[in-house]
Design a protein around this motif. Structure first.
Motif, mmCIF file in Angstrom:
data_model
loop_
_atom_site.group_PDB
_atom_site.id
_atom_site.type_symbol
_atom_site.label_atom_id
_atom_site.label_comp_id
_atom_site.label_asym_id
_atom_site.label_seq_id
_atom_site.Cartn_x
_atom_site.Cartn_y
_atom_site.Cartn_z
ATOM 1 N N GLY A 25 0.784 -1.225 0.000
ATOM 2 C CA GLY A 25 0.000 0.000 0.000
ATOM 3 C C GLY A 25 0.816 1.274 0.000
ATOM 4 O O GLY A 25 0.251 2.358 -0.183
ATOM 5 N N TYR A 26 2.112 1.179 0.185
ATOM 6 C CA TYR A 26 2.966 2.365 0.278
ATOM 7 C C TYR A 26 3.843 2.504 -0.959
ATOM 8 O O TYR A 26 4.223 1.503 -1.594
ATOM 9 N N GLY A 27 4.222 3.734 -1.263
ATOM 10 C CA GLY A 27 5.212 3.977 -2.302
ATOM 11 C C GLY A 27 6.582 3.510 -1.843
ATOM 12 O O GLY A 27 6.946 3.657 -0.675
ATOM 13 N N ARG A 28 7.342 2.918 -2.771
ATOM 14 C CA ARG A 28 8.664 2.387 -2.430
ATOM 15 C C ARG A 28 9.744 3.426 -2.763
ATOM 16 O O ARG A 28 9.672 4.114 -3.796
ATOM 17 N N VAL A 29 10.733 3.517 -1.885
ATOM 18 C CA VAL A 29 11.856 4.426 -2.085
ATOM 19 C C VAL A 29 12.941 3.680 -2.855
ATOM 20 O O VAL A 29 13.455 2.652 -2.390
ATOM 21 N N ILE A 30 13.279 4.189 -4.017
ATOM 22 C CA ILE A 30 14.282 3.550 -4.875
ATOM 23 C C ILE A 30 15.571 4.368 -4.788
ATOM 24 O O ILE A 30 15.571 5.591 -4.994
ATOM 25 N N ARG A 31 16.676 3.677 -4.467
ATOM 26 C CA ARG A 31 17.982 4.317 -4.327
ATOM 27 C C ARG A 31 18.944 3.801 -5.398
ATOM 28 O O ARG A 31 18.766 2.688 -5.925
ATOM 29 N N ASP A 32 19.989 4.595 -5.658
ATOM 30 C CA ASP A 32 21.025 4.132 -6.592
ATOM 31 C C ASP A 32 22.068 3.305 -5.834
ATOM 32 O O ASP A 32 21.933 3.053 -4.619
ATOM 33 N N LYS A 33 23.140 2.900 -6.524
ATOM 34 C CA LYS A 33 24.144 2.034 -5.906
ATOM 35 C C LYS A 33 24.864 2.711 -4.753
ATOM 36 O O LYS A 33 25.380 2.045 -3.849
ATOM 37 N N GLU A 34 24.913 4.034 -4.773
ATOM 38 C CA GLU A 34 25.572 4.770 -3.684
ATOM 39 C C GLU A 34 24.605 5.062 -2.534
ATOM 40 O O GLU A 34 24.988 5.716 -1.553
ATOM 41 N N GLY A 35 23.366 4.589 -2.652
ATOM 42 C CA GLY A 35 22.393 4.783 -1.590
ATOM 43 C C GLY A 35 21.631 6.085 -1.642
ATOM 44 O O GLY A 35 20.887 6.412 -0.726
ATOM 45 N N ARG A 36 21.811 6.821 -2.733
ATOM 46 C CA ARG A 36 21.106 8.095 -2.870
ATOM 47 C C ARG A 36 19.697 7.852 -3.406
ATOM 48 O O ARG A 36 19.474 6.993 -4.269
ATOM 49 N N VAL A 37 18.756 8.632 -2.900
ATOM 50 C CA VAL A 37 17.374 8.508 -3.365
ATOM 51 C C VAL A 37 17.292 8.900 -4.834
ATOM 52 O O VAL A 37 17.798 9.950 -5.248
ATOM 53 N N GLN A 38 16.648 8.033 -5.630
ATOM 54 C CA GLN A 38 16.451 8.327 -7.053
ATOM 55 C C GLN A 38 15.011 8.752 -7.347
ATOM 56 O O GLN A 38 14.757 9.708 -8.059
ATOM 57 N N ARG A 39 14.086 7.992 -6.784
ATOM 58 C CA ARG A 39 12.672 8.258 -7.067
ATOM 59 C C ARG A 39 11.805 7.487 -6.071
ATOM 60 O O ARG A 39 12.302 6.657 -5.295
ATOM 61 N N ILE A 40 10.529 7.762 -6.131
ATOM 62 C CA ILE A 40 9.533 7.016 -5.357
ATOM 63 C C ILE A 40 8.551 6.420 -6.347
ATOM 64 O O ILE A 40 8.048 7.117 -7.237
ATOM 65 N N VAL A 41 8.263 5.144 -6.197
ATOM 66 C CA VAL A 41 7.342 4.455 -7.094
ATOM 67 C C VAL A 41 6.104 4.048 -6.298
ATOM 68 O O VAL A 41 6.204 3.302 -5.315
ATOM 69 N N GLU A 42 4.955 4.553 -6.716
ATOM 70 C CA GLU A 42 3.709 4.165 -6.054
ATOM 71 C C GLU A 42 3.405 2.702 -6.339
ATOM 72 O O GLU A 42 3.771 2.160 -7.395
ATOM 73 N N GLU A 43 2.698 2.059 -5.420
ATOM 74 C CA GLU A 43 2.498 0.618 -5.555
ATOM 75 C C GLU A 43 1.774 0.257 -6.845
ATOM 76 O O GLU A 43 2.084 -0.746 -7.483
ATOM 77 N N GLY A 44 0.819 1.087 -7.241
ATOM 78 C CA GLY A 44 0.082 0.779 -8.464
ATOM 79 C C GLY A 44 0.924 0.822 -9.723
ATOM 80 O O GLY A 44 0.546 0.261 -10.752
ATOM 81 N N ASP A 45 2.065 1.481 -9.653
ATOM 82 C CA ASP A 45 2.957 1.594 -10.808
ATOM 83 C C ASP A 45 4.200 0.721 -10.663
ATOM 84 O O ASP A 45 5.109 0.802 -11.510
ATOM 85 N N ALA A 46 4.268 -0.083 -9.608
ATOM 86 C CA ALA A 46 5.490 -0.837 -9.306
ATOM 87 C C ALA A 46 5.473 -2.217 -9.955
ATOM 88 O O ALA A 46 4.430 -2.885 -10.017
ATOM 89 N N ASP A 47 6.670 -2.655 -10.423
ATOM 90 C CA ASP A 47 6.794 -4.032 -10.899
ATOM 91 C C ASP A 47 7.143 -4.936 -9.712
ATOM 92 O O ASP A 47 7.251 -4.471 -8.562
ATOM 93 N N ALA A 48 7.327 -6.209 -9.973
ATOM 94 C CA ALA A 48 7.544 -7.169 -8.887
ATOM 95 C C ALA A 48 8.802 -6.854 -8.087
ATOM 96 O O ALA A 48 8.813 -6.946 -6.853
ATOM 97 N N ALA A 49 9.867 -6.464 -8.787
ATOM 98 C CA ALA A 49 11.122 -6.158 -8.092
ATOM 99 C C ALA A 49 10.955 -4.940 -7.191
ATOM 100 O O ALA A 49 11.480 -4.904 -6.067
ATOM 101 N N THR A 50 10.237 -3.943 -7.663
ATOM 102 C CA THR A 50 10.036 -2.738 -6.865
ATOM 103 C C THR A 50 9.145 -3.025 -5.665
ATOM 104 O O THR A 50 9.375 -2.510 -4.561
#
Length: 464
Positions: free
Chosen positions: A137-162
């Motif tokens: 039910g929550y948006g997922r926080v996606i980070r890059d390899k250095e741990g920096r925030v890249q984006r937020i993906v809402e659950e309805g738009d997320a694939d299985a990995a996200t």
């Protein structure tokens, strides 16, 4: 210090609540969801809040009152669109704290830390995030390899990995205002919901190289939102646990905390004992050394020190020190009891004052009455205060003795140290020190009782 303005998003309908009321007005622990959020903002030291309203907006505004400013979202087109409606009201802000109106578990100290870190980092945006076992039910926080925030993906738009990511966006942010407002104008509804997502601002900032900072919430419970009544009950349990634990740490004994229900804002003095199945609600204040409950229900009342209340209901009343209430008493709005008053079982008092040391032990109704000091009100006494059109007062002077089963027909005054004979109906004032008897003289008719009993016996024999 830069000016901080809080914007609380409270425009959504909340369809999963299946309710005729706006979701943010549903109540837990004595406050609506949005009131809990606004209280946390105030506790963080932020003095100006804007509430974005839409669905049921007039109802929300009427309940919250004039202490806040309101922006209107006429059509619910997403969180980004909602925040944009507050731009004109927040034009002087340098930092904008954004919160959802359905997150009642946020603490003031967490919000204060979020604002402080945003300033210290010099970030364009700072997110409050949490790591949870079940991120559904929550948006997922996606980070890059250095741990920096890249984006937020809402659950309805997320694939299985996200969806497998357990770090979630709480929906609480700090933004630098000068960067926020232009970014909102660039949002597009290119997502599964066809809405303007506030979370897209984060990705936009990252693409432009702006610093996006994330603060991990130390207690994941804080970020839990409310979307249905199951989650409403869960939030209520958490808030009640916090309230009860805080009171116990301040010196209040809760015999069974899991079955004691105390609203936010209720104050209780130390060494007071609260027994199970007690409800303390609204603007209630209880002194030290009291015993409350079991099964007491007290709302918007003030209770003095060393008072005992059990199995009773108290509403909008003031009770002095060392009083004894119950069991099964009902104190209605406007009741005032001075020190050392006893109110016993099956007594109802409304809009009345009872003086120091007086006793109303049982089976009595006092309405619109003023009772002096050291008065004894006998069992079954009633103030007949309503004539079908108007309420009338009854006055009982200091030291008076009211016999059992007395009707005091208002307006009437009973003088100091006077005595009312049991079974009387008093319709006229009683002078101080007088004995008043208002009942028919008893007549004994010799043999008549026996005649009636014999007659009843003959009738029973004939019926057989």
């Amino acid at each position: 210090m830069s000016k901080v303005v809080a914007v609380v998003l409270a425009a959504g309908e909340g369809k999963r609540m299946r309710s005729g009321r706006p979701k943010v007005l549903h109540r837990v622990a004595g406050r609506s969801l949005v009131e809990h959020v606004l209280a946390a903002v105030e506790a963080a030291g932020i003095t100006e809040s804007i509430v974005v309203v839409g669905h049921g907006g007039e109802e929300v505004r009427n309940e919250l009152g004039p202490g806040f400013r309101y922006a209107w979202q006429e059509k619910q087109l997403g969180t980004g669109h909602a925040l944009a409606q507050a731009r004109d009201l927040a034009r002087e802000a340098e930092t904008v704290l954004v919160l959802c109106g359905d997150t009642p578990l946020l603490r003031g100290e967490t919000l204060a830390r979020l604002v402080a870190e945003h300033r210290e980092q010099g970030a364009a945006a700072t997110l409050l995030v949490a790591a949870v076992e079940d991120p559904t039910g929550y948006g997922r926080v996606i980070r890059d390899k250095e741990g920096r925030v890249q984006r937020i993906v809402e659950e309805g738009d997320a694939d299985a990995a996200t969806r497998a990511v357990k770090e979630i966006n709480s929906g609480t942010y700090c933004f630098t205002a000068s960067l926020l407002w232009p970014a909102l104008e660039e949002l597009r509804p290119e997502n599964a919901q066809g809405e303007y997502y506030l979370t897209d601002v984060i990705e936009l900032f990252c693409r432009r190289g702006y610093l996006v900072h994330a603060l991990l919430c130390p207690d994941p419970e804080e970020v839990l939102g409310v979307n249905d009544r199951v989650q409403l009950a869960r939030a209520g349990r958490i808030l009640q646990r916090r309230i009860n634990e805080e009171l116990m740490l301040k010196g209040v004994t809760l015999v069974d905390p899991d079955n004691t229900y105390i609203h936010a804002g209720v104050e209780i003095g130390r060494d007071t004992v609260v027994w199970p199945f007690t409800f303390l609600e609204g603007k209630t204040w209880i002194g030290s050394g009291c015993v409350i409950g079991p099964q007491a229900s007290i709302r918007d009342s003030r209770i003095g020190d060393e008072t005992v209340i059990s199995y009773s209901v108290v509403r909008e009343s003031t009770i002095g020190n060392r009083c004894q209430i119950g069991p099964f008493a009902y104190l209605r709005p406007g009741t005032v009891l001075d020190d050392r008053v006893k109110v016993g079982d099956f007594v109802e008092i409304k809009a009345s004052r009872v003086g120091e040391g007086s006793k109303v032990p049982h089976l009595t109704y006092l309405g619109d009455a003023t009772v002096g000091k050291e008065v004894n009100i006998g069992a079954g006494t009633i103030t007949c205060n309503y004539d079908g059109l108007h309420k009338w007062p009854t006055v009982v002077g200091d030291g008076a003795f009211i016999g059992s089963n007395t009707n005091l027909v208002a307006p009437v005054e009973v003088g100091e140290r006077s005595v009312i004979g049991a079974g009387s109906t008093i319709t006229e004032d009683v002078p101080p020190g007088a004995l008043a008897i208002g009942r028919a003289r008893q007549v004994n008719l010799a043999g008549k009782g026996l005649e009636k009993l014999n007659a009843k016996g003959r009738v029973r024999d004939e019926q057989r």
